[in-house]
Design an enzyme around this catalytic site. Sequence first.
Site, mmCIF file in Angstrom:
data_model
loop_
_atom_site.group_PDB
_atom_site.id
_atom_site.type_symbol
_atom_site.label_atom_id
_atom_site.label_comp_id
_atom_site.label_asym_id
_atom_site.label_seq_id
_atom_site.Cartn_x
_atom_site.Cartn_y
_atom_site.Cartn_z
ATOM 1 N N CYS A 110 27.918 -0.086 15.485
ATOM 2 C CA CYS A 110 28.779 -0.954 16.278
ATOM 3 C C CYS A 110 29.979 -0.154 16.763
ATOM 4 O O CYS A 110 30.578 0.607 15.990
ATOM 5 C CB CYS A 110 29.246 -2.142 15.425
ATOM 6 S SG CYS A 110 30.366 -3.280 16.282
ATOM 7 N N HIS A 153 22.984 -9.051 18.049
ATOM 8 C CA HIS A 153 24.182 -8.338 17.563
ATOM 9 C C HIS A 153 25.396 -8.710 18.407
ATOM 10 O O HIS A 153 26.477 -8.987 17.865
ATOM 11 C CB HIS A 153 23.919 -6.822 17.617
ATOM 12 C CG HIS A 153 25.080 -5.965 17.228
ATOM 13 N ND1 HIS A 153 25.076 -5.155 16.111
ATOM 14 C CD2 HIS A 153 26.299 -5.790 17.808
ATOM 15 C CE1 HIS A 153 26.251 -4.529 16.020
ATOM 16 N NE2 HIS A 153 27.003 -4.895 17.050
ATOM 17 N N GLU A 154 25.218 -8.735 19.738
ATOM 18 C CA GLU A 154 26.368 -9.010 20.626
ATOM 19 C C GLU A 154 26.763 -10.487 20.605
ATOM 20 O O GLU A 154 27.963 -10.802 20.611
ATOM 21 C CB GLU A 154 26.049 -8.573 22.055
ATOM 22 C CG GLU A 154 25.679 -7.094 22.206
ATOM 23 C CD GLU A 154 26.635 -6.140 21.500
ATOM 24 O OE1 GLU A 154 26.170 -5.062 21.077
ATOM 25 O OE2 GLU A 154 27.830 -6.457 21.334
ATOM 26 N N HIS A 157 29.009 -11.259 17.789
ATOM 27 C CA HIS A 157 30.431 -10.920 18.015
ATOM 28 C C HIS A 157 31.176 -12.121 18.609
ATOM 29 O O HIS A 157 32.369 -12.300 18.345
ATOM 30 C CB HIS A 157 30.573 -9.730 18.966
ATOM 31 C CG HIS A 157 30.449 -8.383 18.311
ATOM 32 N ND1 HIS A 157 31.234 -7.981 17.252
ATOM 33 C CD2 HIS A 157 29.624 -7.336 18.582
ATOM 34 C CE1 HIS A 157 30.899 -6.749 16.894
ATOM 35 N NE2 HIS A 157 29.922 -6.333 17.677
HETATM 36 C C1 LIG Z 1 17.674 3.054 18.148
HETATM 37 N N1 LIG Z 1 18.512 3.743 17.204
HETATM 38 C C2 LIG Z 1 18.792 3.176 16.014
HETATM 39 O O1 LIG Z 1 18.391 2.084 15.695
HETATM 40 C C3 LIG Z 1 19.683 3.928 15.081
HETATM 41 C C4 LIG Z 1 19.358 5.233 14.726
HETATM 42 C C5 LIG Z 1 20.148 5.908 13.780
HETATM 43 C C6 LIG Z 1 21.279 5.308 13.239
HETATM 44 C C7 LIG Z 1 21.638 4.003 13.614
HETATM 45 C C8 LIG Z 1 22.857 3.339 13.011
HETATM 46 C C9 LIG Z 1 20.838 3.291 14.541
HETATM 47 N N2 LIG Z 1 21.194 2.007 14.939
HETATM 48 C C10 LIG Z 1 21.682 1.714 16.192
HETATM 49 N N3 LIG Z 1 21.636 2.673 17.158
HETATM 50 C C11 LIG Z 1 22.105 2.304 18.381
HETATM 51 N N4 LIG Z 1 22.080 3.228 19.412
HETATM 52 C C12 LIG Z 1 21.209 4.367 19.334
HETATM 53 C C13 LIG Z 1 21.727 5.538 20.109
HETATM 54 N N5 LIG Z 1 22.087 5.130 21.479
HETATM 55 C C14 LIG Z 1 22.341 6.209 22.386
HETATM 56 C C15 LIG Z 1 22.724 7.460 21.907
HETATM 57 C C16 LIG Z 1 22.977 8.508 22.802
HETATM 58 C C17 LIG Z 1 22.872 8.318 24.184
HETATM 59 C C18 LIG Z 1 22.476 7.072 24.672
HETATM 60 C C19 LIG Z 1 22.209 6.038 23.767
HETATM 61 CL CL1 LIG Z 1 21.678 4.504 24.392
HETATM 62 C C20 LIG Z 1 23.058 4.058 21.526
HETATM 63 C C21 LIG Z 1 22.555 2.860 20.748
HETATM 64 N N6 LIG Z 1 22.636 1.100 18.657
HETATM 65 C C22 LIG Z 1 22.642 0.202 17.646
HETATM 66 N N7 LIG Z 1 23.119 -1.023 17.918
HETATM 67 C C23 LIG Z 1 22.947 -2.144 16.984
HETATM 68 S S1 LIG Z 1 22.650 -3.541 18.081
HETATM 69 C C24 LIG Z 1 23.839 -2.902 19.261
HETATM 70 C C25 LIG Z 1 23.533 -1.403 19.268
HETATM 71 C C26 LIG Z 1 24.724 -0.601 19.767
HETATM 72 O O2 LIG Z 1 24.899 -0.410 20.961
HETATM 73 N N8 LIG Z 1 25.574 -0.102 18.839
HETATM 74 C C27 LIG Z 1 26.709 0.660 19.263
HETATM 75 N N9 LIG Z 1 22.185 0.477 16.401
HETATM 76 NI NI NI Z 2 28.952 -4.482 17.621
#
Ligand SMILES: CNC(=O)c1cccc(C)c1Nc1nc(N2CCN(c3ccccc3Cl)CC2)nc(N2CSC[C@H]2C(=O)NC)n1
Ligand code: NI
Length: 183
Positions: A110, A153-154, A157
């Site tokens: 997040c 998730h969103e 929030h």
């Molecule tokens: C698929 N990878 C996993 O699951 C995951 C994998 C490992 C660790 C965790 C902790 C994971 N978990 C997780 N990883 C993401 N990202 C993966 C990387 N990515 C991204 C990265 C770089 C460029 C472009 C992009 Cl797009 C951005 C998004 N996002 C979310 N969440 C939870 S729901 C909302 C969403 C969110 O935007 N969080 C900021 N969880």
């Molecule tokens: Ni969040």
Amino acid sequence: MLTMKDVIREGHPTLRLKAKEVPLPPSQEDKEILSKMMEFLVHSQDPETAEKYDLRPGVGLAAPQINVSKQMIAIRTTDHKENLIEMGLFNPKIISQSAETTYLENGEGCLSVDREVSGIVPRYARIKVTGTTLDGDTVTLRLKGFPAIVFQHEIDHLNGIMFYDRIEETDDPYKVPLPPKEV
Ligand SMILES: CNC(=O)c1cccc(C)c1Nc1nc(N2CCN(c3ccccc3Cl)CC2)nc(N2CSC[C@H]2C(=O)NC)n1
Ligand code: NI
């Protein structure tokens, strides 16, 4: 443009409020805010821009995360067929959900949480979401997989819920992961 300094972090009270419904049709100001949230996701996903402005990548952002306690979310991700799902929604609501649950095996991240929180976050496997787009249209979406998780998730929030609130803290000896099947 929005940067990480506009993103409030856990501990900020706004993250624990129930966000207010957005009056429809959305005002110019509310449309501007939601557009900037969409733009943030685009920037955060572009390696050069993300590096230049030190943005954490995200596929979802909710207005409370930029200290705007209104029911607005921005999503930019792909589905299992690599189709882009890019939209801003006013007043999103989950109108139905599967009994089946799912989760991200690596847990969730997040933009408002500057630490790794381990643990699986149970989510509905499939959901039906309705809301109003930036063009003022009412849409109903059927989602599954990663996009469904992101929307949940969103939308959490908007109700003051953080993903780690949903991690079961069980040391139930009987709740052990199934051993991998002997092949
Ligand atoms: C698929 N990878 C996993 O699951 C995951 C994998 C490992 C660790 C965790 C902790 C994971 N978990 C997780 N990883 C993401 N990202 C993966 C990387 N990515 C991204 C990265 C770089 C460029 C472009 C992009 Cl797009 C951005 C998004 N996002 C979310 N969440 C939870 S729901 C909302 C969403 C969110 O935007 N969080 C900021 N969880
Ligand atoms: Ni969040």
